[in-house]
Enzyme design. Structure first.
Site, PDB file in Angstrom:
ATOM      1  N   GLY A   1       0.811  -1.216   0.000  1.00 53.39           N
ATOM      2  CA  GLY A   1       0.000   0.000   0.000  1.00 53.39           C
ATOM      3  C   GLY A   1       0.841   1.261   0.000  1.00 53.39           C
ATOM      4  N   ASP A   2       1.965   1.231   0.726  1.00 58.27           N
ATOM      5  CA  ASP A   2       2.867   2.386   0.747  1.00 58.27           C
ATOM      6  C   ASP A   2       3.494   2.607  -0.625  1.00 58.27           C
ATOM      7  OD1 ASP A   2       2.735   2.938   3.674  1.00 58.27           O
ATOM      8  OD2 ASP A   2       3.611   0.950   3.798  1.00 58.27           O
ATOM      9  N   ARG A   3       3.874   1.527  -1.281  1.00 54.20           N
ATOM     10  CA  ARG A   3       4.458   1.653  -2.627  1.00 54.20           C
ATOM     11  C   ARG A   3       3.414   2.176  -3.596  1.00 54.20           C
ATOM     12  NH1 ARG A   3       6.952   3.460  -6.124  1.00 54.20           N
ATOM     13  NH2 ARG A   3       7.996   2.322  -7.801  1.00 54.20           N
TER      14      ARG A   3
END
Length: 460
Positions: A254-256
């Site tokens: 999700g961060d990527r």
């Protein structure tokens, strides 16, 4: 260039890795024989690190850290890649420790009860948010996104520049007018009707949070995107962007995704193109080992000498993460000065032989020794950036010697690939590769292509 700014809750992620071959006599639970501990920045810290790794430039992180051992360790990890604008934290810095055996999670231990305090903001933080070229809000439910002064500055930023908001079920709702909200399916259903399908949920999220667009991330199914005119579309994972038949670690996907979307929006892409590129980036990130590829060995506990900061250390950590999840690591090497069709063909062939490809790149001085004083044409830093942008390449490490033997001693690839033009004799590094159980593969070259011929004007 104006900075890319990440606002959110940073934490420390720890992976305790080992093997489990027996059950405890006290209870029917596995006994994990610890082989090592690996640490990395987590939460908003991971989002900022990924943004710095893939977007480059000036990346700044606004976060709250405690004055404790975990906070100090986390601050030191972050300082390698980003500028940290530190706010006070009430309580202990959060540490999440995964106990893993043979690449599989056994349990997770969470410590730290810290929450961001809501006092006045330092002038440096206010200036940074007002000067931002784009803002990523990475909410991990620790109170920073509820800070009234932070919310006011984020509202102002959303009127000027792209703002991507990655929410959390225990965090504050996004401010009105953000460019893109990126909840996962569970987060979207927590603020809408749980019976809604992905497209309907994306529309409902967009209306509820009054954002320009909302992308509900769906893991291996891609994302459902609701765009400003109210319509919704499915964004699938492109062919070749995932691995099959292996247990994948999705930590950090999700961060990527959010960081890749922000980078595209900051470069002028529309929201559809931004989400499309973000789905592909997140899929490739998971296929390449996920967040574990950014971990470094915690040398404070085992007495080993630490690796030099930056440069090669993350590549060796990435190689180790591929091995931990049972992947097949491929490596190749060379100067790669003036990328051409022959290089691309070699790299694609090499990547097809395993699950991850590391390129061992000759430094500028190494190239000069091999090719003469007029080379390289392109510096090592630029050659490394170009290679890293290719979909077939997962990591690049630069070495100073004329032969890659020393770097291969640490990399220990399962396969070492060179072009078929080396078939006339034994490669000097072959002994190192085979001693570590690897194999050497020579692949056909594309006739007529070489940097030397390009420079002489004779290459087709």
């Amino acid at each position: 260039m104006r900075p890319l700014v990440v606002v959110g809750d940073a934490l420390l992620d720890v992976d305790v890795e080992g093997t489990a071959t027996r059950l405890s006599p006290e209870a029917p639970v596995p006994v994990v024989d610890v082989e090592g501990e690996w640490v990395r920045a987590g939460g908003a810290g991971l989002a900022a690190t990924l943004l710095a790794t893939h977007a480059g430039g000036d990346v700044r992180l606004v976060t709250a850290l405690g004055d404790d051992d975990t906070g100090r360790e986390l601050a030191a990890l972050l300082a390698r890649d980003v500028e940290v604008l530190r706010l006070p934290l009430a309580g202990g810095t959060v540490r999440k420790t995964r106990i893993r055996a043979s690449g599989q999670s056994v349990t997770r231990l969470d410590t730290g009860d810290g929450r961001a305090t809501h006092g006045p903001l330092p002038e440096r933080v206010r200036h940074t948010l007002r000067d931002a070229g784009a803002v990523l809000v990475s909410d991990y439910g620790r109170g920073l996104t509820a800070h009234p002064h932070v919310r006011r500055l984020l509202t102002e930023a959303a009127r000027r520049v792209p703002v991507v908001w990655d929410p959390h079920p225990h965090g504050a709702a996004p401010v009105s007018g953000v460019t893109l909200a990126t909840p996962n399916e569970r987060e979207a259903h927590s603020v809408t009707d749980p019976q809604l399908g992905p497209a309907e949920a994306a529309r409902a999220v967009r209306r509820r949070w009054r954002c320009h667009a909302a992308a509900v991330t769906l893991g291996a199914r891609g994302a459902a995107l609701a765009v400003p005119d109210g319509t919704a579309l499915a964004v699938g994972v492109p062919d070749g962007a995932t691995l099959t038949g292996r247990q994948l670690d999705t930590c950090g996907a999700g961060d990527r995704f959010a960081g890749a979307a922000l980078t595209a929006l900051a470069a002028g892409a529309d929201v559809v193109d931004a989400v499309t590129s973000a789905v592909e980036a997140a899929s490739r990130f998971v296929a390449a080992g996920g967040a574990t590829a950014l971990s470094t060995k915690d040398t404070h506990r085992d007495g080993e000498l630490p690796l030099p900061p930056g440069e090669a250390a993350p590549v060796f950590a990435f190689a180790e993460s591929v091995r931990r999840r049972g992947g097949r690591l491929v490596a190749t090497g060379g100067c790669f000065d003036l990328l051409h069709t022959g290089h691309v063909s070699l790299l694609r062939h090499a990547r097809s032989l395993g699950d991850a490809l590391v390129v061992c790149l000759n430094s500028d001085e190494s190239v000069r020794r091999l090719k003469g004083p007029g080379r390289p044409v392109v510096t090592a830093s630029d050659r490394a950036r170009l290679l890293a942008e290719l979909s077939s390449v997962d990591a690049v490490v630069v070495f100073e010697e004329s032969s890659p033997s020393a770097v291969l001693e640490r990399l220990r690839p399962d396969v070492w690939v060179k072009g078929g033009d080396y078939a006339g004799g034994e490669l000097p590094e072959a002994e190192v590769v085979r001693r570590h159980g690897g194999e050497v593969v020579l692949v056909p070259v594309v006739e007529g292509y070489s940097t030397t011929r390009l420079l002489s004007g004779t290459s087709r």
